[in-house]
Design a protein around this motif. Structure first.
Motif, PDB file in Angstrom:
ATOM      1  N   MET A   1       0.864  -1.179   0.000  1.00  0.00           N
ATOM      2  CA  MET A   1       0.000   0.000   0.000  1.00  0.00           C
ATOM      3  C   MET A   1       0.908   1.239   0.000  1.00  0.00           C
ATOM      4  N   ASN A   2       0.612   2.204  -0.871  1.00  0.00           N
ATOM      5  CA  ASN A   2       1.442   3.401  -0.931  1.00  0.00           C
ATOM      6  C   ASN A   2       1.112   4.372   0.215  1.00  0.00           C
ATOM      7  N   THR A   3       1.920   5.403   0.357  1.00  0.00           N
ATOM      8  CA  THR A   3       1.777   6.339   1.473  1.00  0.00           C
ATOM      9  C   THR A   3       0.410   6.997   1.493  1.00  0.00           C
ATOM     10  N   ALA A   4      -0.067   7.470   0.355  1.00  0.00           N
ATOM     11  CA  ALA A   4      -1.378   8.139   0.304  1.00  0.00           C
ATOM     12  C   ALA A   4      -2.484   7.193   0.760  1.00  0.00           C
ATOM     13  N   ALA A   5      -2.447   5.972   0.294  1.00  0.00           N
ATOM     14  CA  ALA A   5      -3.473   4.997   0.681  1.00  0.00           C
ATOM     15  C   ALA A   5      -3.403   4.695   2.174  1.00  0.00           C
ATOM     16  N   HIS A  29       6.216  21.191  -4.938  1.00  0.00           N
ATOM     17  CA  HIS A  29       7.322  21.561  -4.064  1.00  0.00           C
ATOM     18  C   HIS A  29       8.683  21.099  -4.598  1.00  0.00           C
ATOM     19  N   ALA A  30       8.713  20.700  -5.861  1.00  0.00           N
ATOM     20  CA  ALA A  30       9.973  20.271  -6.467  1.00  0.00           C
ATOM     21  C   ALA A  30      10.977  21.419  -6.382  1.00  0.00           C
ATOM     22  N   GLY A  31      12.186  21.094  -5.950  1.00  0.00           N
ATOM     23  CA  GLY A  31      13.222  22.105  -5.811  1.00  0.00           C
ATOM     24  C   GLY A  31      13.275  22.724  -4.428  1.00  0.00           C
ATOM     25  N   HIS A  32      12.220  22.564  -3.658  1.00  0.00           N
ATOM     26  CA  HIS A  32      12.164  23.053  -2.277  1.00  0.00           C
ATOM     27  C   HIS A  32      12.985  22.105  -1.408  1.00  0.00           C
ATOM     28  N   ALA A  33      13.712  22.656  -0.444  1.00  0.00           N
ATOM     29  CA  ALA A  33      14.586  21.829   0.389  1.00  0.00           C
ATOM     30  C   ALA A  33      13.820  20.680   1.054  1.00  0.00           C
ATOM     31  N   GLY A  34      12.595  20.928   1.496  1.00  0.00           N
ATOM     32  CA  GLY A  34      11.799  19.906   2.159  1.00  0.00           C
ATOM     33  C   GLY A  34      11.370  18.785   1.235  1.00  0.00           C
ATOM     34  N   SER A  68       2.304   7.718  12.896  1.00  0.00           N
ATOM     35  CA  SER A  68       3.189   6.601  12.554  1.00  0.00           C
ATOM     36  C   SER A  68       3.688   6.693  11.113  1.00  0.00           C
ATOM     37  N   LEU A  69       3.005   7.455  10.270  1.00  0.00           N
ATOM     38  CA  LEU A  69       3.397   7.578   8.865  1.00  0.00           C
ATOM     39  C   LEU A  69       4.319   8.761   8.608  1.00  0.00           C
ATOM     40  N   ILE A  70       4.363   9.704   9.530  1.00  0.00           N
ATOM     41  CA  ILE A  70       5.187  10.903   9.342  1.00  0.00           C
ATOM     42  C   ILE A  70       6.651  10.504   9.131  1.00  0.00           C
ATOM     43  N   ALA A  71       7.146   9.614   9.948  1.00  0.00           N
ATOM     44  CA  ALA A  71       8.544   9.196   9.855  1.00  0.00           C
ATOM     45  C   ALA A  71       8.833   8.376   8.601  1.00  0.00           C
ATOM     46  N   GLU A  72       7.790   7.978   7.916  1.00  0.00           N
ATOM     47  CA  GLU A  72       7.970   7.154   6.722  1.00  0.00           C
ATOM     48  C   GLU A  72       7.900   7.955   5.433  1.00  0.00           C
ATOM     49  N   GLY A  73       8.154   9.269   5.517  1.00  0.00           N
ATOM     50  CA  GLY A  73       8.261  10.038   4.288  1.00  0.00           C
ATOM     51  C   GLY A  73       7.217  11.109   4.057  1.00  0.00           C
ATOM     52  N   ILE A  74       6.582  11.587   5.108  1.00  0.00           N
ATOM     53  CA  ILE A  74       5.681  12.726   4.951  1.00  0.00           C
ATOM     54  C   ILE A  74       6.409  13.957   5.481  1.00  0.00           C
ATOM     55  N   HIS A  75       6.638  14.926   4.620  1.00  0.00           N
ATOM     56  CA  HIS A  75       7.298  16.161   5.047  1.00  0.00           C
ATOM     57  C   HIS A  75       6.278  17.191   5.513  1.00  0.00           C
TER      58      HIS A  75
END
Length: 89
Positions: A1-5, A29-34, A68-75
């Motif tokens: 299951m992907n992050t959005a799902a 947000h491409a190019g943004h440091a985050g 629990s999902l923040i640490a898995e790639g949500i900026h």
């Protein structure tokens, strides 16, 4: 299951929303440091569970549900949390 799902599933489980819209805005947000730290999402969640709660309290609940999902790639997670009555306005 992907992050959005996974985010959507967590929010559905936590709030039994009458409306839930999740948008991956990472491309904006491409190019943004985050952008290197993870994906950017916006969410609109409508639930009677928000009745009587302040905007800050609602946001805390949403972050708690997605914690629990923040640490898995949500900026970033932009939140619009409303009650069903507010969503009708």
């Amino acid at each position: 299951m992907n992050t959005a799902a996974r985010i959507e599933a967590a929010l559905r489980e936590a709030f039994a929303p009458t409306e839930l819209t999740l948008v991956d805005e990472s491309h904006l947000h491409a190019g943004h440091a985050g952008a290197l730290e993870g994906r950017h999402f916006s969410v609109r969640v409508v639930s009677p569970l928000f009745d009587g709660l302040s905007r800050v309290a609602r946001h805390r609940l949403v972050y708690d549900a997605a914690r629990s999902l923040i640490a898995e790639g949500i900026h970033a997670l932009a939140i619009d949390a409303r009650t069903p009555a507010e969503a009708q306005r």
